[in-house]
Every structure is written in C-alpha cells, then in structure tokens.
Design a protein around this motif. Structure first.
Motif, short mmCIF file in Angstrom:
data_model
loop_
_atom_site.label_atom_id
_atom_site.label_comp_id
_atom_site.label_asym_id
_atom_site.label_seq_id
_atom_site.Cartn_x
_atom_site.Cartn_y
_atom_site.Cartn_z
N PRO A 143 18.90 -135.64 42.53
CA PRO A 143 18.23 -134.21 43.49
C PRO A 143 18.88 -134.07 43.91
CG PRO A 143 18.42 -137.13 43.76
CD PRO A 143 19.56 -136.89 43.76
N GLN A 144 19.80 -133.18 43.81
CA GLN A 144 21.02 -131.69 43.40
C GLN A 144 20.98 -131.29 42.86
OE1 GLN A 144 22.43 -135.27 44.99
NE2 GLN A 144 21.61 -134.58 47.39
N TRP A 145 21.64 -129.90 42.40
CA TRP A 145 22.04 -129.42 41.59
C TRP A 145 22.59 -130.41 40.50
CZ3 TRP A 145 26.28 -127.14 40.34
CH2 TRP A 145 26.20 -125.58 38.79
N ASP A 146 22.51 -129.69 39.85
CA ASP A 146 23.41 -130.68 38.17
C ASP A 146 23.29 -129.79 36.82
OD1 ASP A 146 23.79 -133.40 39.15
OD2 ASP A 146 21.22 -133.54 39.46
N SER A 147 24.48 -129.18 36.77
CA SER A 147 23.92 -127.61 35.30
C SER A 147 25.89 -127.56 34.69
CB SER A 147 24.42 -126.64 36.33
OG SER A 147 23.81 -125.35 35.89
N GLN A 148 25.86 -126.99 33.87
CA GLN A 148 27.01 -125.99 33.34
C GLN A 148 27.28 -127.50 31.96
OE1 GLN A 148 28.63 -124.62 36.63
NE2 GLN A 148 27.41 -122.70 36.94
N PRO A 149 26.67 -128.32 31.34
CA PRO A 149 27.81 -129.24 30.28
C PRO A 149 28.59 -128.79 29.31
CG PRO A 149 25.27 -128.92 30.22
CD PRO A 149 25.26 -128.25 31.28
N THR A 150 29.91 -129.90 29.47
CA THR A 150 30.05 -129.13 27.75
C THR A 150 30.40 -130.38 27.47
OG1 THR A 150 32.09 -128.44 27.20
CG2 THR A 150 32.41 -129.25 29.22
N PHE A 151 30.66 -130.95 25.90
CA PHE A 151 30.36 -132.10 25.80
C PHE A 151 31.80 -132.23 24.81
CE2 PHE A 151 28.75 -134.89 21.86
CZ PHE A 151 28.67 -135.93 23.52
N SER A 152 32.15 -133.11 24.94
CA SER A 152 33.65 -133.30 23.65
C SER A 152 33.58 -133.96 22.89
CB SER A 152 34.12 -135.05 24.64
OG SER A 152 33.33 -136.42 23.93
N SER A 153 34.55 -133.30 21.65
CA SER A 153 34.63 -133.40 20.52
C SER A 153 34.43 -134.64 19.90
CB SER A 153 36.00 -132.34 20.12
OG SER A 153 37.12 -133.31 20.23
#
Length: 178
Positions: A82-92
């Motif tokens: 319900p809060q702020w979720d952002s700035q994803p980075t995905f493993s190789s």
C-alpha cells in the motif's frame, strides 16, 4: 509534467534520435525507473497512481512479443504494498528483482528489498536486505551489477559526503550483503 520512456537505436557508430516508446508502455501518467531483463524479453518499471494499483507507486512488467511490448501487468500485492514501491533492478541470472520501498517492516524511510521469481512464474514475498544495506534513514536507487554479486545504491544513512551518496556492497558466499 509527464515522464515517459524513449528509445534510441544505434546505426553503425551513431545513435539515432530518441523516439517515444509505444503507447502500451507510455500513458498520460508517469512511468519511470526502467530495468530490462538480461535477455531483453521483459521491462520492469514503476508507475504511480494507476487504476488497480496497490499503493502510490507500483512495479509493473511488460513482455516483448515480436517487435512490440505487451500491456504492462502489475506485479501484484505480494510485491507491491500500500506504500511506495519503485526503482526496480533485475539480476542477470533472471531470478531476483531488487527495488526500493517505503513498506512497513523496513528499517527507515525507504529500504531496498528483493523478491525472487519462483518456478511457477510467481514472486516470493519480498525480503529486506538487512542492516548492512538499510539504515534508519533513506536507501534507494538499487542497481545490481551483471555479476549478480555487486549492489550499487544510494543512502542518506551510511556515512558519506551528505545527502544521497552512492555506495556498493558485495554479496558474501552465504548470500548476505557486506
């Protein structure tokens, strides 16, 4: 003000003029913090205040099918809070999504979390990266290096020059962050 995604192709040694990506990814609202899967098949990104969202900003995924990107799908209530979720980075290795979140259970204002892609193509419950990464202040903007062993991030809580300084941490043999 509207944030959108653009793409530029390279022709020989020159980059062509950037053009707005297709409408399935760009809406009248803001999209940002784009991360590509290592095989280029998926885009992960954050979008805020979308209908059907779980918080102020959620993480979405779109799959490249042929020459087009699919309609983005929200990663759902297991990943998004319900809060702020952002700035994803995905493993190789294509298995771990790291992201910044202000969700409950964190150490401070915003923390860095991870979720694993399971065999049935669902996501595990996110896990906080712990005290070596997260402080009582703000951590954000994670980037997992292609070696899957080095995490770059910004922090207001680790001693630095002031503000959101950049840090790196290496993964130990036991999977913990140094």
């Amino acid at each position: 003000f509207n944030e959108d995604f653009f793409v530029s192709d390279r022709s020989d040694s020159l980059w062509l003029k950037a053009v707005r990506m297709e409408k399935t990814l760009n809406t009248r609202d803001n999209e940002g913090a784009l991360a590509l899967s290592p095989d280029g098949r998926f885009i992960f990104f954050a979008a805020c205040n979308r209908e059907g969202g779980f918080g102020s900003c959620d993480i979405y995924r779109s799959e490249r099918k042929g020459g087009n990107w699919s309609e983005p799908e929200n990663l759902g209530p297991v990943v998004n809070s319900p809060q702020w979720d952002s700035q994803p980075t995905f493993s190789s290795d294509g298995k771990t999504l790291y992201f910044a979140s202000k969700r409950q259970g964190g150490k401070g204002s915003s923390d860095i979390w991870k979720t694993e892609l399971l065999h049935d193509n669902t996501w595990s419950v996110p896990v906080n990266l712990g005290d070596n990464i997260n402080t009582s202040a703000e951590e954000m903007a994670p980037f997992i290096h292609p070696d899957d062993q080095t995490l770059y991030f910004s922090s207001k809580g680790h001693q630095g020059m002031g503000g959101l300084d950049l840090f790196l941490s290496r993964k130990a043999v036991d999977g913990s962050w140094q």
